[in-house]
Design a protein around this motif. Structure first.
Motif, PDB file in Angstrom:
ATOM      1  N   HIS A   1     -10.937   5.610 -12.412  1.00 29.24           N
ATOM      2  CA  HIS A   1      -9.673   6.324 -12.157  1.00 29.24           C
ATOM      3  C   HIS A   1      -9.197   6.097 -10.723  1.00 29.24           C
ATOM      4  O   HIS A   1      -8.016   5.821 -10.486  1.00 29.24           O
ATOM      5  N   ALA A   2     -10.114   6.194  -9.770  1.00 28.44           N
ATOM      6  CA  ALA A   2      -9.747   5.981  -8.369  1.00 28.44           C
ATOM      7  C   ALA A   2      -9.305   4.535  -8.149  1.00 28.44           C
ATOM      8  O   ALA A   2      -8.328   4.282  -7.434  1.00 28.44           O
TER       9      ALA A   2
ATOM     10  N   GLU B   1      -9.821   9.338   1.027  1.00 29.88           N
ATOM     11  CA  GLU B   1      -8.431   9.501   1.439  1.00 29.88           C
ATOM     12  C   GLU B   1      -7.433   9.028   0.384  1.00 29.88           C
ATOM     13  O   GLU B   1      -6.356   8.542   0.700  1.00 29.88           O
ATOM     14  N   LEU B   2      -7.808   9.178  -0.871  1.00 33.20           N
ATOM     15  CA  LEU B   2      -6.879   8.948  -1.972  1.00 33.20           C
ATOM     16  C   LEU B   2      -5.952  10.156  -2.026  1.00 33.20           C
ATOM     17  O   LEU B   2      -6.411  11.290  -1.878  1.00 33.20           O
ATOM     18  N   ASP B   3      -4.683   9.926  -2.194  1.00 30.35           N
ATOM     19  CA  ASP B   3      -3.730  11.033  -2.232  1.00 30.35           C
ATOM     20  C   ASP B   3      -3.936  11.815  -3.529  1.00 30.35           C
ATOM     21  O   ASP B   3      -3.506  11.395  -4.593  1.00 30.35           O
TER      22      ASP B   3
ATOM     23  N   GLN C   1     -12.767  16.420  -6.286  1.00 31.61           N
ATOM     24  CA  GLN C   1     -12.713  16.442  -4.831  1.00 31.61           C
ATOM     25  C   GLN C   1     -13.330  15.202  -4.180  1.00 31.61           C
ATOM     26  O   GLN C   1     -13.079  14.938  -3.003  1.00 31.61           O
ATOM     27  N   ASP C   2     -14.096  14.420  -4.923  1.00 31.02           N
ATOM     28  CA  ASP C   2     -14.636  13.172  -4.368  1.00 31.02           C
ATOM     29  C   ASP C   2     -13.515  12.238  -3.918  1.00 31.02           C
ATOM     30  O   ASP C   2     -13.695  11.444  -2.995  1.00 31.02           O
TER      31      ASP C   2
ATOM     32  N   THR D   1      -2.656   0.734  -7.884  1.00 29.72           N
ATOM     33  CA  THR D   1      -1.248   0.975  -8.225  1.00 29.72           C
ATOM     34  C   THR D   1      -0.525   1.773  -7.146  1.00 29.72           C
ATOM     35  O   THR D   1       0.659   2.056  -7.278  1.00 29.72           O
ATOM     36  N   ASP D   2      -1.258   2.156  -6.097  1.00 25.73           N
ATOM     37  CA  ASP D   2      -0.706   2.923  -4.983  1.00 25.73           C
ATOM     38  C   ASP D   2      -0.043   4.214  -5.459  1.00 25.73           C
ATOM     39  O   ASP D   2       1.087   4.534  -5.095  1.00 25.73           O
ATOM     40  N   GLU D   3      -0.786   4.920  -6.300  1.00 27.66           N
ATOM     41  CA  GLU D   3      -0.288   6.185  -6.841  1.00 27.66           C
ATOM     42  C   GLU D   3      -1.150   7.343  -6.386  1.00 27.66           C
ATOM     43  O   GLU D   3      -2.330   7.170  -6.081  1.00 27.66           O
ATOM     44  N   SER D   4      -0.564   8.515  -6.392  1.00 36.15           N
ATOM     45  CA  SER D   4      -1.329   9.745  -6.207  1.00 36.15           C
ATOM     46  C   SER D   4      -2.064  10.039  -7.505  1.00 36.15           C
ATOM     47  O   SER D   4      -1.699   9.532  -8.571  1.00 36.15           O
ATOM     48  N   VAL D   5      -3.081  10.877  -7.399  1.00 31.46           N
ATOM     49  CA  VAL D   5      -3.807  11.280  -8.601  1.00 31.46           C
ATOM     50  C   VAL D   5      -3.766  12.804  -8.694  1.00 31.46           C
ATOM     51  O   VAL D   5      -4.007  13.506  -7.709  1.00 31.46           O
ATOM     52  N   LEU D   6      -3.432  13.291  -9.862  1.00 28.74           N
ATOM     53  CA  LEU D   6      -3.398  14.725 -10.147  1.00 28.74           C
ATOM     54  C   LEU D   6      -4.743  15.080 -10.766  1.00 28.74           C
ATOM     55  O   LEU D   6      -5.040  14.704 -11.899  1.00 28.74           O
TER      56      LEU D   6
END
Length: 132
Positions: free
Chosen positions: A99-100, A121-123, A115-116, A106-111
Protein backbone atom coordinates in the motif's frame (compact mmCIF):
# COMPACT_ATOMS: atom_id res chain seq x y z
CA UNK A 1 3.65 -14.84 -20.76
CA UNK A 2 2.10 -14.22 -17.36
CA UNK A 3 3.52 -16.18 -14.43
CA UNK A 4 2.30 -16.45 -10.87
CA UNK A 5 3.80 -16.87 -7.44
CA UNK A 6 4.99 -20.48 -7.79
CA UNK A 7 7.28 -19.27 -10.56
CA UNK A 8 8.73 -16.55 -8.33
CA UNK A 9 9.23 -19.03 -5.49
CA UNK A 10 10.94 -21.45 -7.84
CA UNK A 11 13.49 -18.78 -8.69
CA UNK A 12 13.89 -17.33 -5.19
CA UNK A 13 14.42 -20.45 -3.12
CA UNK A 14 17.89 -21.99 -3.03
CA UNK A 15 16.58 -25.51 -3.61
CA UNK A 16 13.06 -25.57 -5.09
CA UNK A 17 11.50 -28.41 -7.03
CA UNK A 18 10.36 -25.89 -9.68
CA UNK A 19 13.67 -24.07 -10.02
CA UNK A 20 14.87 -25.93 -13.15
CA UNK A 21 11.50 -25.52 -14.83
CA UNK A 22 11.41 -21.79 -14.05
CA UNK A 23 14.95 -21.28 -15.36
CA UNK A 24 14.10 -23.22 -18.53
CA UNK A 25 11.00 -21.08 -19.02
CA UNK A 26 13.09 -17.90 -18.75
CA UNK A 27 15.21 -19.17 -21.63
CA UNK A 28 12.29 -20.44 -23.71
CA UNK A 29 9.85 -17.51 -23.46
CA UNK A 30 10.67 -13.89 -24.28
CA UNK A 31 8.00 -11.92 -22.48
CA UNK A 32 7.71 -13.42 -19.02
CA UNK A 33 6.07 -10.99 -16.61
CA UNK A 34 3.76 -10.93 -13.62
CA UNK A 35 1.62 -8.65 -11.49
CA UNK A 36 1.76 -6.80 -8.22
CA UNK A 37 -0.58 -9.52 -6.90
CA UNK A 38 2.00 -12.27 -7.45
CA UNK A 39 4.68 -10.25 -5.69
CA UNK A 40 2.30 -9.44 -2.83
CA UNK A 41 1.71 -13.16 -2.32
CA UNK A 42 5.48 -13.67 -2.47
CA UNK A 43 5.90 -11.03 0.27
CA UNK A 44 3.31 -12.77 2.45
CA UNK A 45 5.02 -16.16 2.19
CA UNK A 46 8.47 -14.66 2.73
CA UNK A 47 7.20 -12.63 5.70
CA UNK A 48 5.90 -15.64 7.62
CA UNK A 49 8.84 -17.91 8.50
CA UNK A 50 6.48 -20.43 10.11
CA UNK A 51 4.67 -20.91 6.81
CA UNK A 52 7.85 -21.52 4.87
CA UNK A 53 10.79 -23.86 5.15
CA UNK A 54 13.26 -21.17 4.11
CA UNK A 55 14.13 -17.55 4.71
CA UNK A 56 14.33 -14.82 2.10
CA UNK A 57 16.21 -11.53 2.14
CA UNK A 58 13.19 -9.75 0.67
CA UNK A 59 15.00 -6.55 -0.29
CA UNK A 60 17.73 -8.30 -2.27
CA UNK A 61 15.63 -11.13 -3.68
CA UNK A 62 12.83 -8.91 -4.99
CA UNK A 63 15.28 -6.56 -6.70
CA UNK A 64 16.88 -9.57 -8.41
CA UNK A 65 13.54 -11.18 -9.27
CA UNK A 66 12.13 -8.04 -10.87
CA UNK A 67 15.07 -8.09 -13.27
CA UNK A 68 14.03 -11.59 -14.38
CA UNK A 69 10.27 -11.29 -13.95
CA UNK A 70 9.10 -7.71 -14.44
CA UNK A 71 5.79 -6.40 -13.15
CA UNK A 72 3.18 -5.00 -15.49
CA UNK A 73 2.20 -2.20 -15.58
CA UNK A 74 5.58 -0.52 -14.96
CA UNK A 75 4.23 1.75 -12.20
CA UNK A 76 3.41 -1.36 -10.21
CA UNK A 77 6.99 -2.55 -10.61
CA UNK A 78 8.20 0.64 -8.93
CA UNK A 79 5.66 0.05 -6.15
CA UNK A 80 6.91 -3.53 -5.65
CA UNK A 81 10.54 -2.39 -5.44
CA UNK A 82 9.61 0.37 -2.99
CA UNK A 83 7.59 -2.13 -0.93
CA UNK A 84 10.54 -4.53 -0.79
CA UNK A 85 12.71 -1.79 0.70
CA UNK A 86 10.01 -0.85 3.21
CA UNK A 87 9.57 -4.48 4.27
CA UNK A 88 13.31 -5.10 4.55
CA UNK A 89 14.45 -1.84 6.11
CA UNK A 90 11.40 -0.54 7.97
CA UNK A 91 9.81 -3.83 9.01
CA UNK A 92 6.53 -3.10 7.24
CA UNK A 93 4.11 -6.00 6.87
CA UNK A 94 3.62 -7.21 3.28
CA UNK A 95 0.31 -5.46 2.73
CA UNK A 96 1.35 -2.21 4.44
CA UNK A 97 4.51 -2.19 2.32
CA UNK A 98 2.55 -2.68 -0.91
CA UNK A 99 0.00 0.00 0.00
CA UNK A 100 2.78 2.43 0.89
CA UNK A 101 4.68 1.56 -2.29
CA UNK A 102 1.63 2.36 -4.41
CA UNK A 103 0.97 5.64 -2.57
CA UNK A 104 4.60 6.71 -2.91
CA UNK A 105 4.88 5.86 -6.61
CA UNK A 106 1.58 7.54 -7.46
CA UNK A 107 2.42 10.51 -5.21
CA UNK A 108 -0.86 10.22 -3.36
CA UNK A 109 -1.92 10.63 0.23
CA UNK A 110 -3.19 7.57 2.03
CA UNK A 111 -6.36 7.52 4.13
CA UNK A 112 -5.50 5.04 6.86
CA UNK A 113 -5.14 4.29 10.56
CA UNK A 114 -1.70 2.72 9.92
CA UNK A 115 0.76 4.85 11.88
CA UNK A 116 3.83 3.13 10.38
CA UNK A 117 3.26 5.34 7.33
CA UNK A 118 4.15 8.36 9.47
CA UNK A 119 7.67 6.96 10.01
CA UNK A 120 8.43 7.31 6.31
CA UNK A 121 6.81 10.70 5.97
CA UNK A 122 4.06 9.39 3.71
CA UNK A 123 1.21 11.87 3.69
CA UNK A 124 -1.33 9.99 5.82
CA UNK A 125 -4.79 11.29 6.58
CA UNK A 126 -5.93 9.55 9.79
CA UNK A 127 -9.11 7.66 8.94
CA UNK A 128 -10.01 7.30 12.61
CA UNK A 129 -10.18 11.08 12.99
CA UNK A 130 -12.90 11.46 10.36
CA UNK A 131 -16.60 11.24 11.05
CA UNK A 132 -17.95 11.87 14.48
Amino acid sequence: MYVETDFLMGLAKQDDWLQDAALDALEKYDDIHTSITAYTEFFVVAYDPEAADYTVDIGRVVADLVELVPVQPPEHEEAVLTAAVLAAEQGFTPFDAIHAGIAIVTDESVLSTEQDYDTIELDRIPLDELGS
